[in-house]
Design a protein around this motif. Structure first.
Motif, mmCIF file in Angstrom:
data_model
loop_
_atom_site.group_PDB
_atom_site.id
_atom_site.type_symbol
_atom_site.label_atom_id
_atom_site.label_comp_id
_atom_site.label_asym_id
_atom_site.label_seq_id
_atom_site.Cartn_x
_atom_site.Cartn_y
_atom_site.Cartn_z
ATOM 1 N N ASP A 6 0.960 -1.029 0.015
ATOM 2 C CA ASP A 6 -0.116 -0.124 -0.104
ATOM 3 C C ASP A 6 0.727 1.327 0.026
ATOM 4 O OD1 ASP A 6 -2.144 -1.780 0.497
ATOM 5 O OD2 ASP A 6 -2.566 -1.376 2.389
ATOM 6 N N ASP A 7 0.414 2.562 -0.571
ATOM 7 C CA ASP A 7 0.790 3.512 -0.133
ATOM 8 C C ASP A 7 -0.165 4.601 0.303
ATOM 9 O OD1 ASP A 7 -0.493 4.875 -2.575
ATOM 10 O OD2 ASP A 7 1.005 4.067 -3.847
ATOM 11 N N SER A 8 0.040 5.849 0.487
ATOM 12 C CA SER A 8 -0.994 6.589 0.998
ATOM 13 C C SER A 8 -1.991 6.899 0.212
ATOM 14 C CB SER A 8 -0.361 7.871 1.582
ATOM 15 O OG SER A 8 0.204 8.572 0.310
ATOM 16 N N ASN A 9 -1.916 6.347 -1.084
ATOM 17 C CA ASN A 9 -3.195 6.722 -2.216
ATOM 18 C C ASN A 9 -3.894 5.535 -2.806
ATOM 19 O OD1 ASN A 9 -4.684 8.797 -3.471
ATOM 20 N ND2 ASN A 9 -3.363 8.043 -5.376
ATOM 21 N N SER A 10 -3.329 4.250 -1.842
ATOM 22 C CA SER A 10 -4.146 3.129 -2.445
ATOM 23 C C SER A 10 -4.109 2.098 -1.263
ATOM 24 C CB SER A 10 -3.284 2.510 -3.595
ATOM 25 O OG SER A 10 -1.909 2.174 -3.215
ATOM 26 N N ILE A 23 -7.056 7.550 -2.868
ATOM 27 C CA ILE A 23 -7.621 7.715 -1.694
ATOM 28 C C ILE A 23 -7.484 9.146 -1.042
ATOM 29 C CG2 ILE A 23 -7.345 6.992 0.802
ATOM 30 C CD1 ILE A 23 -6.913 4.225 -0.392
ATOM 31 N N GLU A 24 -6.207 9.533 -1.718
ATOM 32 C CA GLU A 24 -5.869 11.044 -1.338
ATOM 33 C C GLU A 24 -6.599 12.081 -2.120
ATOM 34 O OE1 GLU A 24 -1.702 11.364 -1.156
ATOM 35 O OE2 GLU A 24 -1.490 10.598 0.658
ATOM 36 N N THR A 25 -6.831 11.820 -3.346
ATOM 37 C CA THR A 25 -7.419 12.828 -4.077
ATOM 38 C C THR A 25 -8.898 12.538 -4.309
ATOM 39 O OG1 THR A 25 -7.199 11.284 -6.234
ATOM 40 C CG2 THR A 25 -5.230 12.454 -5.776
ATOM 41 N N GLY A 26 -9.343 11.493 -3.728
ATOM 42 C CA GLY A 26 -10.830 11.362 -4.093
ATOM 43 C C GLY A 26 -11.356 10.870 -5.193
ATOM 44 N N ARG A 27 -10.472 10.679 -6.213
ATOM 45 C CA ARG A 27 -10.922 10.060 -7.519
ATOM 46 C C ARG A 27 -10.478 8.715 -7.475
ATOM 47 N NH1 ARG A 27 -12.985 10.404 -11.972
ATOM 48 N NH2 ARG A 27 -12.341 10.018 -13.938
ATOM 49 N N LEU A 47 -14.217 4.950 -0.033
ATOM 50 C CA LEU A 47 -13.444 5.690 0.507
ATOM 51 C C LEU A 47 -13.259 5.670 2.043
ATOM 52 C CD1 LEU A 47 -11.201 7.890 0.290
ATOM 53 C CD2 LEU A 47 -13.130 9.800 0.466
ATOM 54 N N ASN A 48 -14.353 5.625 2.811
ATOM 55 C CA ASN A 48 -14.111 5.373 4.210
ATOM 56 C C ASN A 48 -13.861 3.988 4.494
ATOM 57 O OD1 ASN A 48 -14.811 7.868 5.385
ATOM 58 N ND2 ASN A 48 -17.020 7.468 4.482
ATOM 59 N N MET A 49 -14.046 2.898 4.027
ATOM 60 C CA MET A 49 -13.526 1.673 4.085
ATOM 61 C C MET A 49 -12.162 1.605 4.030
ATOM 62 S SD MET A 49 -16.297 -1.191 3.236
ATOM 63 C CE MET A 49 -15.845 -1.045 1.623
ATOM 64 N N ALA A 50 -11.474 2.222 2.670
ATOM 65 C CA ALA A 50 -10.059 2.142 2.244
ATOM 66 C C ALA A 50 -9.294 2.856 3.415
ATOM 67 C CB ALA A 50 -9.878 2.831 1.109
#
Length: 68
Positions: A6-10, A23-27, A47-50
């Motif tokens: 994982d990284d902060s966006n996935s 996850i960070e961008t909302g896209r 998004l909330n689950m991730a």
């Protein structure tokens, strides 16, 4: 193939079969085996689950003495 870290966006689940990105961008987008699978834009539930998965994995890593 999707990476299995994982990284902060996935978030990667099921041994790399599925990845949620954005996850960070909302896209939000779901990948299956690293290929585009589903558009999740606007799906606040996913998004909330991730984000919860990321938080729990970070807590688990801290308890186990691992860097997140």
């Amino acid at each position: 193939m999707a990476k299995n870290t994982d990284d902060s966006n996935s978030v990667v689940i099921e041994d790399g079969k599925y990845t949620i990105t954005g996850i960070e961008t909302g896209r939000l987008e779901a990948l299956r085996y690293g290929e585009p699978w589903r558009d999740l834009v606007g799906d606040k539930f996913i998004l909330n689950m991730a984000q919860e998965i990321q938080r729990l994995r970070a807590e688990l890593a801290a308890v186990n003495g691992q860097a997140s």
